[in-house]
Design a protein around this motif. Sequence first.
Motif, short mmCIF file in Angstrom:
data_model
loop_
_atom_site.label_atom_id
_atom_site.label_comp_id
_atom_site.label_asym_id
_atom_site.label_seq_id
_atom_site.Cartn_x
_atom_site.Cartn_y
_atom_site.Cartn_z
N GLU A 27 7.83 19.07 3.87
CA GLU A 27 7.55 20.31 3.15
C GLU A 27 7.73 20.06 1.65
N GLY A 28 6.75 20.45 0.87
CA GLY A 28 6.80 20.27 -0.57
C GLY A 28 6.16 18.97 -1.06
N THR A 29 5.76 18.07 -0.13
CA THR A 29 5.11 16.83 -0.52
C THR A 29 3.76 17.16 -1.16
N PRO A 30 3.51 16.71 -2.39
CA PRO A 30 2.21 17.01 -3.01
C PRO A 30 1.09 16.17 -2.40
N LEU A 31 -0.03 16.81 -2.13
CA LEU A 31 -1.20 16.14 -1.58
C LEU A 31 -2.36 16.32 -2.55
N GLU A 32 -3.10 15.25 -2.75
CA GLU A 32 -4.28 15.28 -3.60
C GLU A 32 -5.50 15.44 -2.69
N ILE A 33 -6.47 16.26 -3.11
CA ILE A 33 -7.63 16.57 -2.29
C ILE A 33 -8.87 15.89 -2.88
N PHE A 34 -9.57 15.14 -2.02
CA PHE A 34 -10.81 14.46 -2.41
C PHE A 34 -11.92 14.95 -1.49
N THR A 35 -13.15 14.93 -2.00
CA THR A 35 -14.32 15.20 -1.17
C THR A 35 -15.32 14.09 -1.39
N ASP A 36 -16.21 13.90 -0.41
CA ASP A 36 -17.28 12.92 -0.60
C ASP A 36 -18.62 13.58 -0.31
N ARG A 37 -19.69 12.83 -0.49
CA ARG A 37 -21.04 13.37 -0.35
C ARG A 37 -21.40 13.76 1.07
N GLU A 38 -20.70 13.20 2.04
CA GLU A 38 -20.98 13.53 3.44
C GLU A 38 -20.25 14.79 3.89
N GLU A 78 -16.91 15.27 3.76
CA GLU A 78 -15.56 15.02 4.24
C GLU A 78 -14.54 15.46 3.21
N ILE A 79 -13.43 15.97 3.69
CA ILE A 79 -12.29 16.33 2.85
C ILE A 79 -11.19 15.33 3.17
N ILE A 80 -10.66 14.71 2.15
CA ILE A 80 -9.64 13.68 2.34
C ILE A 80 -8.37 14.13 1.62
N LEU A 81 -7.27 14.16 2.34
CA LEU A 81 -5.97 14.47 1.76
C LEU A 81 -5.21 13.17 1.58
N LYS A 82 -4.66 12.99 0.40
CA LYS A 82 -3.90 11.77 0.12
C LYS A 82 -2.60 12.18 -0.55
N LYS A 83 -1.50 11.53 -0.14
CA LYS A 83 -0.22 11.82 -0.79
C LYS A 83 -0.36 11.50 -2.28
N TYR A 84 0.09 12.44 -3.10
CA TYR A 84 -0.02 12.28 -4.54
C TYR A 84 1.20 11.55 -5.07
N SER A 85 0.97 10.55 -5.91
CA SER A 85 2.05 9.79 -6.52
C SER A 85 1.89 9.82 -8.03
N PRO A 86 2.76 10.54 -8.74
CA PRO A 86 2.64 10.54 -10.20
C PRO A 86 2.86 9.14 -10.79
N ILE A 87 3.65 8.32 -10.13
CA ILE A 87 3.86 6.95 -10.61
C ILE A 87 2.59 6.14 -10.43
N GLY A 88 1.82 6.44 -9.39
CA GLY A 88 0.55 5.75 -9.17
C GLY A 88 -0.39 5.89 -10.35
N GLU A 89 -0.30 7.02 -11.07
CA GLU A 89 -1.13 7.22 -12.25
C GLU A 89 -0.72 6.29 -13.39
N LEU A 90 0.52 5.84 -13.35
CA LEU A 90 1.03 4.91 -14.37
C LEU A 90 0.99 3.47 -13.87
N ASN A 91 0.12 3.20 -12.91
CA ASN A 91 0.10 1.92 -12.21
C ASN A 91 0.09 0.71 -13.15
N VAL A 92 -0.85 0.66 -14.09
CA VAL A 92 -0.94 -0.48 -15.00
C VAL A 92 0.30 -0.55 -15.88
N PHE A 93 0.73 0.62 -16.35
CA PHE A 93 1.91 0.68 -17.21
C PHE A 93 3.15 0.24 -16.44
N ALA A 94 3.29 0.69 -15.19
CA ALA A 94 4.45 0.32 -14.36
C ALA A 94 4.46 -1.19 -14.11
N LYS A 95 3.28 -1.76 -13.89
CA LYS A 95 3.19 -3.20 -13.65
C LYS A 95 3.68 -3.98 -14.88
#
Length: 182
Positions: free
Chosen positions: A30-41, A43-60
Amino acid sequence: MKATGIVRRIDDLGRVVIPKEIRRTLRIKEGTPLEIFTDREGEIILKKYSPIGELNVFAKEYAEALAQSSGMVACITDHDQVVAAAGQGSRDYLGKAISGQLEEAISGRKSVFANGNDRHRIPVTQEQRDPLYSQIMQPIISAGDAVGSVILMGKNEKDVMGESEKMLIQTATGFLGRQMEQ
Protein backbone atom coordinates in the motif's frame (compact mmCIF):
# COMPACT_ATOMS: atom_id res chain seq x y z
CA MET A 1 4.95 -10.25 -21.17
CA LYS A 2 3.57 -13.20 -19.21
CA ALA A 3 -0.17 -13.94 -18.97
CA THR A 4 -1.45 -14.70 -15.47
CA GLY A 5 -4.95 -15.84 -16.40
CA ILE A 6 -6.37 -13.40 -13.84
CA VAL A 7 -9.13 -11.05 -15.02
CA ARG A 8 -10.35 -8.04 -13.03
CA ARG A 9 -13.12 -5.54 -13.80
CA ILE A 10 -12.78 -1.79 -13.45
CA ASP A 11 -15.15 -0.37 -10.83
CA ASP A 12 -17.31 2.76 -11.19
CA LEU A 13 -14.41 4.94 -9.96
CA GLY A 14 -12.00 3.56 -12.58
CA ARG A 15 -10.08 1.38 -10.13
CA VAL A 16 -8.77 -2.11 -10.71
CA VAL A 17 -7.47 -4.43 -7.98
CA ILE A 18 -4.02 -5.96 -8.41
CA PRO A 19 -4.27 -9.51 -7.02
CA LYS A 20 -2.56 -10.21 -3.70
CA GLU A 21 -0.33 -12.93 -5.20
CA ILE A 22 1.05 -10.51 -7.78
CA ARG A 23 1.53 -7.73 -5.19
CA ARG A 24 3.41 -10.13 -2.92
CA THR A 25 5.61 -11.49 -5.72
CA LEU A 26 6.48 -7.99 -6.98
CA ARG A 27 6.75 -6.55 -3.45
CA ILE A 28 4.06 -3.94 -4.06
CA LYS A 29 2.64 -2.57 -0.80
CA GLU A 30 0.00 0.00 0.00
CA GLY A 31 1.40 3.38 -1.00
CA THR A 32 3.93 1.96 -3.51
CA PRO A 33 4.05 4.43 -6.44
CA LEU A 34 3.31 2.92 -9.85
CA GLU A 35 4.10 4.52 -13.18
CA ILE A 36 1.55 4.02 -15.99
CA PHE A 37 2.60 3.39 -19.60
CA THR A 38 0.51 2.73 -22.70
CA ASP A 39 1.49 1.39 -26.10
CA ARG A 40 0.01 1.52 -29.60
CA GLU A 41 -1.70 -1.84 -29.22
CA GLY A 42 -3.84 -0.52 -26.35
CA GLU A 43 -1.91 -2.19 -23.56
CA ILE A 44 -1.62 -0.52 -20.17
CA ILE A 45 1.60 -1.29 -18.33
CA LEU A 46 2.12 -0.60 -14.63
CA LYS A 47 5.69 -0.34 -13.44
CA LYS A 48 7.00 0.33 -9.95
CA TYR A 49 8.21 3.92 -9.90
CA SER A 50 11.75 4.57 -8.69
CA PRO A 51 12.79 8.18 -8.19
CA ILE A 52 16.40 6.99 -7.96
CA GLY A 53 15.98 5.33 -11.36
CA GLU A 54 15.55 8.81 -12.82
CA LEU A 55 19.01 9.66 -11.48
CA ASN A 56 20.47 6.48 -13.00
CA VAL A 57 23.45 8.05 -14.81
CA PHE A 58 24.11 10.41 -11.92
CA ALA A 59 23.90 7.56 -9.36
CA LYS A 60 26.34 5.49 -11.43
CA GLU A 61 28.88 8.33 -11.47
CA TYR A 62 28.45 8.89 -7.75
CA ALA A 63 28.97 5.17 -7.03
CA GLU A 64 32.13 5.23 -9.15
CA ALA A 65 33.46 8.25 -7.23
CA LEU A 66 32.73 6.54 -3.88
CA ALA A 67 34.43 3.31 -4.96
CA GLN A 68 37.45 5.16 -6.30
CA SER A 69 37.93 7.31 -3.19
CA SER A 70 37.40 4.44 -0.72
CA GLY A 71 38.83 1.49 -2.66
CA MET A 72 35.74 -0.55 -1.77
CA VAL A 73 32.53 -1.63 -3.49
CA ALA A 74 29.87 1.08 -3.54
CA CYS A 75 26.18 0.46 -4.30
CA ILE A 76 23.19 2.74 -4.61
CA THR A 77 19.76 1.12 -4.30
CA ASP A 78 16.11 1.98 -4.48
CA HIS A 79 13.49 -0.07 -2.59
CA ASP A 80 13.76 -2.95 -5.04
CA GLN A 81 17.17 -3.29 -6.65
CA VAL A 82 20.74 -2.09 -6.89
CA VAL A 83 20.54 0.75 -9.44
CA ALA A 84 24.26 1.62 -9.48
CA ALA A 85 27.39 -0.20 -8.36
CA ALA A 86 31.12 0.36 -8.73
CA GLY A 87 34.35 -1.17 -7.51
CA GLN A 88 35.90 -4.60 -7.76
CA GLY A 89 33.12 -7.20 -7.78
CA SER A 90 30.33 -4.68 -8.38
CA ARG A 91 28.89 -6.82 -11.20
CA ASP A 92 27.67 -9.23 -8.53
CA TYR A 93 25.27 -6.52 -7.30
CA LEU A 94 24.20 -4.33 -10.22
CA GLY A 95 20.56 -4.79 -11.23
CA LYS A 96 19.93 -7.47 -8.59
CA ALA A 97 16.92 -7.44 -6.25
CA ILE A 98 17.81 -6.25 -2.75
CA SER A 99 17.41 -8.53 0.25
CA GLY A 100 14.39 -8.37 2.52
CA GLN A 101 16.64 -7.29 5.40
CA LEU A 102 17.98 -4.36 3.39
CA GLU A 103 14.46 -3.36 2.35
CA GLU A 104 13.40 -3.42 6.03
CA ALA A 105 16.42 -1.34 7.05
CA ILE A 106 15.63 1.25 4.36
CA SER A 107 11.93 1.41 5.31
CA GLY A 108 12.84 1.60 9.00
CA ARG A 109 15.47 4.29 8.27
CA LYS A 110 18.12 2.22 10.03
CA SER A 111 21.80 2.63 9.28
CA VAL A 112 24.25 -0.27 9.36
CA PHE A 113 27.88 -0.03 10.48
CA ALA A 114 29.82 -3.27 10.83
CA ASN A 115 33.47 -4.35 10.86
CA GLY A 116 35.09 -7.74 11.39
CA ASN A 117 33.03 -10.14 13.52
CA ASP A 118 30.24 -7.63 14.12
CA ARG A 119 26.96 -9.41 13.36
CA HIS A 120 25.05 -6.30 12.25
CA ARG A 121 25.90 -6.86 8.57
CA ILE A 122 22.97 -7.52 6.26
CA PRO A 123 22.99 -9.08 2.78
CA VAL A 124 22.66 -6.51 0.02
CA THR A 125 20.97 -8.75 -2.54
CA GLN A 126 18.73 -11.79 -2.30
CA GLU A 127 21.42 -13.83 -4.08
CA GLN A 128 24.39 -12.75 -1.95
CA ARG A 129 26.24 -15.76 -0.57
CA ASP A 130 29.68 -14.48 0.41
CA PRO A 131 29.78 -12.72 3.77
CA LEU A 132 31.16 -9.19 3.88
CA TYR A 133 33.96 -8.19 6.22
CA SER A 134 32.75 -4.63 6.63
CA GLN A 135 29.70 -2.63 5.63
CA ILE A 136 28.18 0.80 5.95
CA MET A 137 24.61 1.40 4.77
CA GLN A 138 22.57 4.52 5.17
CA PRO A 139 19.08 5.22 3.80
CA ILE A 140 18.54 8.03 1.30
CA ILE A 141 15.83 10.38 2.56
CA SER A 142 14.08 12.60 0.01
CA ALA A 143 11.13 14.87 0.86
CA GLY A 144 10.72 12.98 4.15
CA ASP A 145 10.54 9.53 2.51
CA ALA A 146 13.15 6.76 2.60
CA VAL A 147 13.69 6.10 -1.12
CA GLY A 148 16.82 3.94 -1.23
CA SER A 149 20.27 3.54 0.24
CA VAL A 150 23.98 4.05 -0.27
CA ILE A 151 26.20 1.13 0.73
CA LEU A 152 29.96 0.81 1.04
CA MET A 153 31.29 -2.75 1.42
CA GLY A 154 34.62 -4.34 2.17
CA LYS A 155 35.22 -7.99 1.39
CA ASN A 156 38.43 -8.66 3.31
CA GLU A 157 40.32 -7.73 6.48
CA LYS A 158 42.12 -4.75 4.95
CA ASP A 159 38.74 -3.09 4.26
CA VAL A 160 38.01 -1.60 7.67
CA MET A 161 35.39 1.14 7.93
CA GLY A 162 35.99 4.24 10.01
CA GLU A 163 34.82 7.80 10.49
CA SER A 164 35.94 8.94 7.03
CA GLU A 165 33.80 6.23 5.38
CA LYS A 166 30.84 7.22 7.57
CA MET A 167 31.25 10.81 6.41
CA LEU A 168 31.45 9.71 2.75
CA ILE A 169 28.17 7.80 3.07
CA GLN A 170 26.42 10.61 4.95
CA THR A 171 27.49 13.10 2.29
CA ALA A 172 26.35 10.77 -0.50
CA THR A 173 22.90 10.12 1.00
CA GLY A 174 22.34 13.78 1.77
CA PHE A 175 23.39 14.87 -1.70
CA LEU A 176 21.34 12.22 -3.55
CA GLY A 177 18.29 12.95 -1.40
CA ARG A 178 18.46 16.65 -2.25
CA GLN A 179 18.98 15.90 -5.95
CA MET A 180 15.72 13.93 -6.01
CA GLU A 181 13.83 16.79 -4.43
CA GLN A 182 14.71 19.12 -7.32
